[in-house]
Enzyme design. Structure first.
Site, short mmCIF file in Angstrom:
data_model
loop_
_atom_site.label_atom_id
_atom_site.label_comp_id
_atom_site.label_asym_id
_atom_site.label_seq_id
_atom_site.Cartn_x
_atom_site.Cartn_y
_atom_site.Cartn_z
N HIS A 83 0.86 -1.19 0.00
CA HIS A 83 0.00 0.00 0.00
C HIS A 83 0.89 1.23 0.00
O HIS A 83 1.87 1.29 0.75
CB HIS A 83 -0.89 -0.01 1.24
N ARG B 73 -7.03 10.19 -0.01
CA ARG B 73 -6.73 10.67 -1.36
C ARG B 73 -8.01 10.75 -2.19
O ARG B 73 -8.14 11.59 -3.07
CB ARG B 73 -5.70 9.77 -2.02
#
Length: 486
Positions: free
Chosen positions: A274, A297
């Site tokens: 990740h 995000r």
């Protein structure tokens, strides 16, 4: 010696016969009730347990830790669903076919159509089950990296993984009439009889015990298996130096159990890194990191390098963002404007309380403390606004610009990021009925698996929001299959 009368003997024989038949029929009644042994108390195991109960079984759930939840409780971005009621309320048009297309594109050459179809076709009914049966709030919808349509669901409160898992734990604890939960129980072997898995042997409180029934393996992945000779060292030695977001339980126990009986493993080198794990300023070298949810995000967070410049579409696939971060000049920081922070208020408050994210009054204070030139931040913000307005094209291909406006005068939330070992796409080979398959491709009777313990669903890359979905979808499939004769 006095002999018993014929009538007394007949009466005694009748009583004995009736007692024998009563015991026999009672035993048959017990045997006719399906019994499912679930190994692992995360979201996949809990979903399997509840579904087995719904299908008439009694359940024993075993977990090697002192509390249930596994990695599921940490999941913070949400759960995917295509064609859900929440999407319809938000005016979002989505279909299982569109979700399948995105998932297959992410899996690339390792895509397995039958598993992806099971995941995507069951997605909307699965979310509805969570909402209707357990009262989980999944009313908000966002778009994560690699998705062509917003389909990642979460509620108005904190981490969705916690919301789902805690609701299922509470509901299972209330079913003590037909469900037994045993914690601190380490399963050491599977019991097999005439080719069929019929139970498990496990250790608890210094004793070895046996439970009989069909078995569902839901032990999670191996993203914390850093031991010499462990799965990471065997299949991805290049990741041994990276930190992980996983709890210390994620050591591939279920994979070893399945393999001990000839169960096939697949895609074991496919480990997802990740891109965004928090670097804790108090302990920057910690091996275990908190995950910085991709939703940060998704709502408009920006990634910048040490010079304050963007270097990637923040909502690209995880493998692409990770590669870009590793090529960029560190330290990498995540920035959130007030609008993005408000969209994930509960998340941000939690991160700030942990000391992982800091609030700055304006860009000048960020520049002063981090050494990033203020002029560089101004240039990044100005360019990003031009891309969002459509006046210029983003050089990294970004097309989703939620909460896009960043200014020098408004507060900013800032955190340092690092790639982290997060999820293992490889695992136990199963079919679309969650049956564990052997090396020849045939099912091992009585043995099922679900969640991160299984492999092949995501191929080369898992889309954000599909881990919780995989846990519930295949947990439910495994729970149902365990109560049948398949």
């Amino acid at each position: 010696m006095r002999l018993a009368s014929p009538s007394f003997l007949l009466k005694s024989i009748s009583i004995a016969a009736i007692s024998y038949l009563a015991v026999r029929y009672a035993r048959q009644a017990v045997m006719s009730t399906p019994r499912t042994i679930v190994v692992g108390g995360g979201l996949a195991g809990l979903s399997a347990a509840h579904t087995a109960l719904e299908n008439g079984a009694t359940v024993v759930l075993l977990d090697k830790k002192p509390s249930l939840g596994g990695n599921s409780v940490k999941a913070s971005s949400g759960i995917n669903g295509a064609g859900t009621s929440a999407q319809k309320k938000h005016g979002i048009v989505d279909t299982p076919e569109a979700f399948y297309k995105d998932s297959a594109a992410s899996a690339r050459d390792l895509a397995r159509p039958h598993l992806i179809k099971a995941l995507t076709d069951h997605s909307a009914p699965t979310l509805q089950w969570l909402v209707d049966v357990f009262g989980v709030d999944l009313s908000l919808v966002a778009r994560l990296g690699g998705h062509s349509i917003p389909r990642t669901h979460r509620g108005k409160g904190g981490a969705p993984g916690w919301a789902m898992t805690s609701a299922l734990v509470k509901a299972l604890e209330a079913r003590s009439d037909r469900a037994q939960i045993i914690k601190d129980a380490r399963v050491v072997s599977l019991v097999r009889d005439a080719g069929r898995v019929t139970g498990v042997e496990y250790e608890v409180e210094g004793e070895r015990r046996t439970e009989l029934g069909a078995v569902v393996i839901a032990t999670g992945g191996y993203a914390a298996d850093y031991a010499t000779g462990g799965f990471l060292s065997q299949h991805r030695g290049d990741l041994m130096t990276l930190p992980t977001t996983n709890g210390d339980h994620a050591t591939g126990d279920g994979h070893r159990l399945a393999a001990s009986l000839g169960g096939a493993l697949c895609d074991m080198d496919q480990v997802q890194v990740h891109p965004t794990g928090f670097v804790d300023p108090k302990d920057p070298d910690a091996k275990t990191k908190f995950l910085a949810a991709e939703a940060l995000r998704g709502v408009g967070g920006l990634l910048v390098d040490r010079n304050g410049a963007r270097f990637v579409d923040e909502l690209e696939r995880r493998d692409t963002v990770t590669a870009a971060m590793q090529a960029a000049e560190a330290p990498i920081r995540l920035l959130l404007n007030p609008q993005a922070a408000a969209a994930l208020e509960a998340h941000c408050k939690f991160y700030m309380a942990k000391g992982l994210m800091k609030r700055y009054e304006n860009a000048a204070t960020v520049a002063e403390e981090t050494g990033i030139p203020l002029s560089a931040l101004e240039a990044t913000f100005t360019a990003h606004q031009a891309y969002a307005d459509g006046r210029e094209k983003d050089p990294f291909g970004k097309t989703n610009f939620d909460n896009a406006t960043y200014t020098l005068d408004e507060p900013l939330l800032v955190a340092q990021m690092t790639p982290v070992v997060h999820y293992t796409m490889g695992g136990i080979t199963v079919d679309e009925q969650a049956r564990v398959l052997d090396e020849a491709g045939g099912p091992i009777p009585g043995l099922f698996a679900a969640g991160e313990a299984i492999g092949g669903v995501h191929g080369r890359n898992r889309l954000g929001g599909s881990s919780l979905l995989e846990a519930v979808v295949f947990g439910r499939i495994a729970g149902k299959s365990s109560t049948s004769t398949v």
